[in-house]
Design a protein around this motif. Structure first.
Motif, mmCIF file in Angstrom:
data_model
loop_
_atom_site.group_PDB
_atom_site.id
_atom_site.type_symbol
_atom_site.label_atom_id
_atom_site.label_comp_id
_atom_site.label_asym_id
_atom_site.label_seq_id
_atom_site.Cartn_x
_atom_site.Cartn_y
_atom_site.Cartn_z
ATOM 1 N N LEU A 1 -37.230 -10.846 -8.908
ATOM 2 C CA LEU A 1 -37.767 -9.861 -8.805
ATOM 3 C C LEU A 1 -38.443 -9.441 -7.220
ATOM 4 C CD1 LEU A 1 -39.821 -7.734 -11.224
ATOM 5 C CD2 LEU A 1 -40.753 -7.853 -9.002
ATOM 6 N N HIS B 1 -43.820 -11.345 -14.375
ATOM 7 C CA HIS B 1 -43.179 -12.622 -13.872
ATOM 8 C C HIS B 1 -42.941 -12.244 -12.534
ATOM 9 C CE1 HIS B 1 -40.021 -9.322 -14.971
ATOM 10 N NE2 HIS B 1 -39.073 -10.110 -14.280
ATOM 11 N N GLY C 1 -47.433 -9.792 -17.797
ATOM 12 C CA GLY C 1 -46.834 -10.696 -18.000
ATOM 13 C C GLY C 1 -46.209 -10.462 -19.314
ATOM 14 N N PRO C 2 -46.847 -9.811 -20.676
ATOM 15 C CA PRO C 2 -46.076 -9.160 -21.570
ATOM 16 C C PRO C 2 -45.649 -8.011 -21.470
ATOM 17 C CG PRO C 2 -48.525 -10.071 -22.162
ATOM 18 C CD PRO C 2 -48.192 -9.937 -20.670
ATOM 19 N N LEU C 3 -44.232 -7.821 -21.228
ATOM 20 C CA LEU C 3 -43.723 -6.684 -20.846
ATOM 21 C C LEU C 3 -44.244 -5.401 -21.152
ATOM 22 C CD1 LEU C 3 -39.991 -8.181 -20.373
ATOM 23 C CD2 LEU C 3 -41.569 -7.579 -18.383
ATOM 24 N N SER D 1 -39.764 -3.258 -14.718
ATOM 25 C CA SER D 1 -38.607 -3.703 -14.904
ATOM 26 C C SER D 1 -37.855 -3.087 -15.986
ATOM 27 C CB SER D 1 -38.708 -5.156 -14.642
ATOM 28 O OG SER D 1 -39.460 -5.667 -16.051
ATOM 29 N N ASP D 2 -36.391 -3.745 -16.008
ATOM 30 C CA ASP D 2 -35.841 -3.254 -17.101
ATOM 31 C C ASP D 2 -36.413 -3.378 -18.612
ATOM 32 O OD1 ASP D 2 -32.916 -2.434 -15.892
ATOM 33 O OD2 ASP D 2 -33.324 -4.557 -15.178
ATOM 34 N N ASP E 1 -39.798 -4.230 -19.078
ATOM 35 C CA ASP E 1 -41.082 -3.051 -19.172
ATOM 36 C C ASP E 1 -40.416 -1.828 -19.892
ATOM 37 O OD1 ASP E 1 -43.246 -4.157 -17.968
ATOM 38 O OD2 ASP E 1 -42.144 -4.016 -16.245
ATOM 39 N N GLU F 1 -39.313 -2.129 -23.530
ATOM 40 C CA GLU F 1 -40.238 -2.338 -24.626
ATOM 41 C C GLU F 1 -40.673 -1.111 -25.341
ATOM 42 O OE1 GLU F 1 -41.244 -5.358 -25.935
ATOM 43 O OE2 GLU F 1 -40.741 -6.792 -24.687
ATOM 44 N N ASP G 1 -37.440 -0.927 -11.120
ATOM 45 C CA ASP G 1 -36.552 -2.036 -10.562
ATOM 46 C C ASP G 1 -35.113 -1.775 -11.624
ATOM 47 O OD1 ASP G 1 -35.668 -3.829 -9.232
ATOM 48 O OD2 ASP G 1 -36.866 -5.600 -10.054
ATOM 49 N N ASN H 1 -32.416 -2.987 -11.643
ATOM 50 C CA ASN H 1 -31.392 -4.055 -11.114
ATOM 51 C C ASN H 1 -30.107 -4.282 -12.273
ATOM 52 O OD1 ASN H 1 -32.564 -5.629 -12.855
ATOM 53 N ND2 ASN H 1 -33.697 -6.967 -11.321
ATOM 54 N N ILE I 1 -30.069 -6.276 -14.641
ATOM 55 C CA ILE I 1 -30.015 -7.600 -14.968
ATOM 56 C C ILE I 1 -31.319 -8.033 -15.699
ATOM 57 C CG2 ILE I 1 -30.351 -10.010 -13.970
ATOM 58 C CD1 ILE I 1 -27.461 -8.947 -13.956
ATOM 59 N N SER I 2 -31.083 -8.789 -16.916
ATOM 60 C CA SER I 2 -32.457 -9.368 -17.587
ATOM 61 C C SER I 2 -32.055 -10.914 -17.834
ATOM 62 C CB SER I 2 -32.760 -8.502 -18.820
ATOM 63 O OG SER I 2 -31.907 -8.426 -19.773
ATOM 64 N N ILE I 3 -32.850 -11.603 -18.713
ATOM 65 C CA ILE I 3 -32.742 -13.181 -18.702
ATOM 66 C C ILE I 3 -31.092 -13.284 -19.397
ATOM 67 C CG2 ILE I 3 -33.372 -14.992 -20.001
ATOM 68 C CD1 ILE I 3 -36.221 -13.970 -19.470
ATOM 69 N N ILE J 1 -31.220 -8.045 -7.956
ATOM 70 C CA ILE J 1 -32.179 -9.094 -8.032
ATOM 71 C C ILE J 1 -31.635 -10.129 -7.177
ATOM 72 C CG2 ILE J 1 -30.717 -10.025 -9.850
ATOM 73 C CD1 ILE J 1 -33.349 -10.738 -11.433
ATOM 74 N N HIS K 1 -33.229 -14.677 -11.937
ATOM 75 C CA HIS K 1 -34.468 -14.156 -12.437
ATOM 76 C C HIS K 1 -35.629 -15.234 -12.642
ATOM 77 C CE1 HIS K 1 -37.033 -12.656 -15.491
ATOM 78 N NE2 HIS K 1 -37.069 -13.927 -16.141
HETATM 79 C C1 LIG Z 1 -43.118 -8.853 -24.211
HETATM 80 C C2 LIG Z 1 -42.257 -9.737 -23.841
HETATM 81 N N1 LIG Z 1 -41.096 -10.393 -24.267
HETATM 82 C C3 LIG Z 1 -40.576 -11.017 -23.345
HETATM 83 C C4 LIG Z 1 -40.693 -11.752 -22.407
HETATM 84 C C5 LIG Z 1 -40.118 -12.707 -21.630
HETATM 85 N N2 LIG Z 1 -39.616 -12.195 -20.685
HETATM 86 C C6 LIG Z 1 -40.047 -12.319 -19.315
HETATM 87 S S1 LIG Z 1 -39.054 -11.429 -18.225
HETATM 88 C C7 LIG Z 1 -37.958 -10.861 -19.391
HETATM 89 C C8 LIG Z 1 -36.870 -9.912 -19.064
HETATM 90 C C9 LIG Z 1 -36.233 -9.998 -17.801
HETATM 91 O O1 LIG Z 1 -35.590 -8.721 -17.506
HETATM 92 P P1 LIG Z 1 -36.206 -7.624 -16.460
HETATM 93 O O2 LIG Z 1 -37.548 -7.115 -16.998
HETATM 94 O O3 LIG Z 1 -35.216 -6.766 -16.142
HETATM 95 O O4 LIG Z 1 -36.736 -8.658 -15.004
HETATM 96 P P2 LIG Z 1 -35.961 -8.861 -13.954
HETATM 97 O O5 LIG Z 1 -35.019 -10.247 -14.502
HETATM 98 O O6 LIG Z 1 -34.808 -7.916 -13.568
HETATM 99 O O7 LIG Z 1 -36.892 -9.501 -13.088
HETATM 100 C C10 LIG Z 1 -38.190 -11.568 -20.494
HETATM 101 C C11 LIG Z 1 -37.616 -10.955 -21.805
HETATM 102 C C12 LIG Z 1 -41.971 -11.194 -21.885
HETATM 103 N N3 LIG Z 1 -42.549 -11.645 -20.733
HETATM 104 N N4 LIG Z 1 -42.760 -10.316 -22.578
#
Ligand SMILES: Cc1ncc(C[n+]2csc(CCOP(=O)(O)OP(=O)(O)O)c2C)c(N)n1
Ligand SMILES: [Mg+2]
Length: 663
Positions: free
Chosen positions: A36, A73, A122-124, A158-159, A161, A164, A187, A189, A191-193, A249, A263
Motif C-alpha cells: 500500500l 495495514h 487496522g480493522p478495515l 482500500s478495497d 475498507d 466492509e 486505493d 488497486n 488487489i486484496s489478500i 500495489i 500486500h
Molecule cells: C475487519 C478486517 N478484516 C480483515 C482484516 C485483515 N486484512 C488486512 S488487509 C486486508 C485486505 C487487503 O486488501 P486491501 O484492503 O485492498 O488492501 P491492499 O492489499 O490493496 O493494500 C484484510 C482482509 C482486517 N484488517 N480488518
C-alpha cells in the motif's frame, strides 16, 4: 522508462522516500505491508506537499486538516509521512524499530503513539467511519465558532475498507448529510489478500458512491497532475468526494507490482535491490538524501502560514467565545451540569418516581442538553425507545448543521465509529442509542472506543428479558458480560432513577473511558431514599442496606435485579435470616477500588448470592468465592416480562428457596 521532467523528478524523489522507508522498515522487521505505501505514495505526496493544512510543530492545532489512513495495514505510509514532514515525536530510529515492542511505530497506527496519528486503524472500515464523524464535527462546531472550525478531512481507503459493511453505512450517511469537506482517496488497486478483488466483487464502486449522493472522480493514482487536479475539484464540491485512484500495489517492484504478494510480506533483499534499480533509488536502507528530506521538511510552510492566520482570527473572537471554545476543546463539563444533576437528585429524594431507567436517562438528557451544546445525541432509528432525544434538541442536517441530535438511521456500526471520530476530533461529547442486543452490531467500534480511551457514551436500552414480548432475538443474555470483558469500557447498569443520574454523572466526568448505559424498558421502583453528596455509583458497588451488622446472607445485584434482591431480603428477614443488599452498577469501577474497600463490600456473610438477568460470567470476579449465581444461561423467550422472570427463576420465592438450601 519515459524521460523524467524536473517537476516529475522532484515528485518521484519525494514519493520514493516514502516507498523506501516503507520497504526498508518492513524488511528490517521481517513483517508488515509494503504494497500500500508503495502504491499510494504518489497520492500521499501530492496531498501532503500541496494541499494538507498542517503544522508538525503544532500537531494538535484544532483547525488542522485531518488525515486518516483507514487502511491501517499501510501504517508505514503514515509513519514515513510523519517522519519526513518533521513531526517531533517520531525519529528514524522509531522507523527502524517498526513493529518491535514499545515502538511508537506499531504494526497498525495507534492513536496516542505519535501526535499525527488521528485515530487507531487496522480493522478495515473503522477509519472511514471515524472520518465521517470528524467531518461532521467540523461542520457542527462551525455553527458555534464560524471559520474557527474550517478544515478538510482526507481519507485513504482500500478495497477492504470499502468492502466492509461499515463503509456502506457511513458513506450513505455522509452523502445524506452532504459532508462536502470529506475527501476519500480510494486505493483502487484491484488487489486484496486472496488475489484480485474480482474473486469476490462485481460492483461498480464509483456508481455505488454516486447513488449515496457523493461526488466521484476517477484518476490515474500515479499521475501527480491528475491527483492535484482531482483534489482541487473535490475541495469545491457540494458533496463528499470519492477520488478513485487506479494504482499498482507494490509500485516499482518488478516481480511483485500489481500482485497480492506485495500486500503483506517483506519484498526480500533481492527484490529490494531490483526495485531500487527500477525506481532509481541508490541510497542505503533508511537513508534519505538531505535534499529530499529538506524538501519534505518545508512542505508544511503553507500549513504554518495557515496556522498563523488562524491564530490571528482566533484572537479576534470575543473573550466569552474563546473561553467557551477552550472549554469544549478540553472536554470540560460545565459546572452548571453538575449543579443541575445535584438539584435533580435532591428533588428525587423528596419526590420519588418509578420509571424505566431509559426514561430516567431521558430526564437526565433533558436536564443537561441545553447546558452543553457539545453534547450531541442520536439513535440508530430507535429514538422513541432509547429515549435519547432531548425535547429541545434540533436535528443536525445539511446545510446548517445547527442542532444536537443525529438521526443515524439503521446503521449501528457506523454510528459507533462516527461517535469515535467525533470524540477524537475534540469539541464534542457524543452519545448514541440502540438496543443492548445490538451492541453486537457496533462491537468493533466500541472496542476501539476503549482502546483509544474515548469518552463515547452508548445508551443501550431494553437491557434484559425484561423487554418481554419481543423475545429471544431481542433479549440480551451474554452482552453485558462481553462488554464488561472489553478493557477500558465502563458498563453501567443503574437500578433506579437516582442511580441513573449518578451513572450519567460518572460517565460524563470520566474523560478517558467509553461508557455503556444498560437501561431497562420496564419500570423500576426507587431503591435510593437518602440524598448522598458522594456519588455512590462511582465506587462501582456499594452496600445499599443491611438488616444486621453481621448478616448471614449478602445479595449482589445490578439494575432491574436490585429490586428483586430487596424483595428477597424482605422474605429472608421475615424468616429471621439477616441479609444485606449490595448494588453493583459498574464492575469496572469496583475493580478499581482499593482492596480494603473491596473487602468491606464483600463482607463476611455465610451465603453470598449474585442476581442478574444474564449470564453469570464475570460475577465471580466481583463476589466472594463460592457465591451462588442466579443467572440466565440460555436464550430468552417471548412472553410478558413478569412471566419470563418467574420462568427463568428470577423471583424472590425461588431465590429464597435456593438460599435456604445453601444455608
Ligand atoms: C475487519 C478486517 N478484516 C480483515 C482484516 C485483515 N486484512 C488486512 S488487509 C486486508 C485486505 C487487503 O486488501 P486491501 O484492503 O485492498 O488492501 P491492499 O492489499 O490493496 O493494500 C484484510 C482482509 C482486517 N484488517 N480488518
Ligand atoms: Mg487493494
Amino acid at each position: 522508462m519515459p524521460k523524467e521532467s524536473n517537476k516529475n523528478k522532484t515528485h518521484n524523489a519525494l514519493a520514493n522516500a516514502i516507498r523506501f522507508l516503507s520497504i526498508d522498515a518492513v524488511q528490517q522487521a521481517n513483517s508488515g505491508h509494503p504494497g500500500l505505501p508503495m502504491g499510494m505514495a504518489d497520492v500521499a505526496t501530492v496531498l501532503f506537499t500541496k494541499f494538507l493544512k498542517f503544522d508538525p510543530a503544532n500537531p494538535k492545532w484544532f483547525n488542522r486538516d485531518r488525515f486518516i489512513l483507514s487502511a491501517g495495514h499501510g501504517s508505514m505510509l503514515l509513519y514515513s509521512l510523519l517522519y519526513l514532514t518533521g513531526y517531533k515525536d517520531i525519529s528514524i530510529q522509531d522507523i527502524k524499530n517498526f513493529r518491535q515492542l514499545n515502538s511508537k511505530c506499531a504494526g497498525h497506527p495507534e492513536y496516542g503513539h505519535i501526535s499525527g496519528i488521528e485515530t487507531t486503524t487496522g480493522p478495515l472500515g473503522q477509519g472511514f467511519g471515524n472520518a465521517v464523524g470528524m467531518a461532521l464535527s467540523e461542520r457542527i462546531l462551525a455553527t458555534s465558532f464560524g471559520k474557527i472550525s474550517d478544515h478538510f478531512t482526507y481519507v485513504i481507503a482500500s478495497d477492504g475498507d470499502l468492502m466492509e459493511g461499515i463503509s456502506h453505512e457511513a458513506a450513505s450517511l455522509a452523502g445524506h448529510l452532504k459532508l462536502n469537506k470529506l475527501i476519500v482517496f480510494f486505493d483502487d488497486n484491484g488487489i486484496s489478500i486472496d488475489g484480485p478483488v474480482n474473486l469476490a466483487n462485481s460492483e461498480n464502486t464509483t456508481n455505488r458512491f454516486k447513488s449515496y449522493q457523493w461526488n466521484t472522480i476517477s484518476i490515474d493514482g500515479h499521475n501527480p497532475d491528475s491527483i492535484a487536479k482531482a483534489i482541487k475539484v473535490a475541495q469545491k464540491s457540494k458533496k463528499p468526494t470519492l477520488i478513485s485512484c487506479k494504482t499498482k500495489i507494490g509500485f516499482g517492484s518488478p516481480n511483485k507490482e500489481g500482485k497480492s504478494s506485495a500486500h503483506g510480506s517483506p519484498l526480500g533483499n533481492d527484490e529490494i535491490q531490483l526495485t531500487r534499480k527500477v525506481l532509481n533509488w541508490s541510497n542505503e536502507p533508511f537513508q534519505i538524501p538531505l535534499k529530499v528530506l529538506n524538501q519534505w521538511r518545508t512542505c508544511s510552510t503553507f500549513g504554518k502560514a495557515e496556522f498563523k492566520k488562524w491564530n490571528n482570527s482566533f484572537s479576534k473572537i470575543s473573550s466569552k467565545q474563546k473561553t467557551e471554545f477552550n472549554r469544549r476543546i478540553k472536554g470540560k463539563i460545565p459546572t452548571t451540569v453538575t449543579k443541575a444533576l445535584t438539584t435533580f437528585k435532591k428533588k428525587l429524594i423528596k419526590d420519588p418516581m418509578s420509571l424505566a431507567t431509559r426514561q430516567s436517562s431521558e430526564m437526565v438528557i433533558n436536564k443537561i442538553s441545553g447546558l452543553m451544546p457539545e453534547f450531541i445525541g442520536g439513535s440508530a432509528d430507535l429514538t422513541g425507545s432509547n429515549n435519547t432525544k432531548a425535547k429541545e434538541a434540533q436535528i443536525i442536517a445539511a446545510p446548517k448543521y445547527n442542532g444536537q441530535y443525529i438521526y443515524y438511521g439503521i446503521r449501528e456500526h457506523a454510528m459507533a465509529a462516527i461517535m469515535n471520530g467525533m470524540s477524537l476530533h475534540q469539541g464534542i461529547i457524543p452519545f448514541g442509542g440502540t438496543f443492548l442486543i445490538f451492541a453486537d452490531y457496533c462491537k468493533p467500534s466500541i472496542r476501539l472506543s476503549g482502546l483509544m480511551e474515548q469518552r463515547v457514551i452508548y445508551v443501550l436500552t431494553h437491557d434484559s428479558i425484561g423487554l418481554g414480548e419481543d423475545g429471544p432475538t431481542h433479549q440480551p443474555i451474554e452482552q453485558l458480560a462481553s462488554l464488561r470483558a472489553t478493557p477500558n469500557v465502563n458498563v453501567y447498569r443503574p437500578a433506579d432513577t437516582y442511580e441513573t443520574i449518578e451513572c450519567w454523572e460518572q460517565a460524563l466526568n470520566t474523560s478517558k473511558n467509553p461508557s455503556v448505559m444498560a437501561l431497562t424498558r420496564q419500570k423500576l421502583s426507587p431503591i435510593r431514599h437518602v440524598y448522598s453528596k458522594e456519588n455512590l455509583c462511582s465506587y462501582g458497588a456499594y452496600e445499599l442496606n443491611s438488616s444486621s451488622k453481621k448478616p448471614t446472607v449478602t445479595l449482589y445485584a445490578s439494575g432491574s435485579e436490585v429490586n428483586l434482591a430487596i424483595s428477597t431480603m424482605k422474605l429472608l428477614n421475615k424468616n429471621k435470616i439477616s441479609c444485606r443488599v449490595v448494588s453493583v452498577p459498574c464492575f469496572e469501577l469496583f475493580k478499581n477500588q482499593t482492596p480494603a474497600y473491596q473487602n468491606k463490600i464483600k463482607g463476611s456473610s455465610k451465603v453470598n448470592v449474585s442476581i442478574e438477568a444474564g449470564v453469570k460470567m464475570g460475577w465471580n470476579d466481583i463476589c466472594p468465592s463460592g457465591t451462588l449465581n442466579i443467572s440466565i444461561e440460555s436464550f430468552g423467550a417471548s412472553a410478558p416480562y413478569e412471566e419470563l422472570y418467574k420462568y427463568f427463576g428470577l423471583s424472590s420465592e425461588k431465590i429464597y428457596k435456593q438460599i435456604i438450601k445453601k444455608i
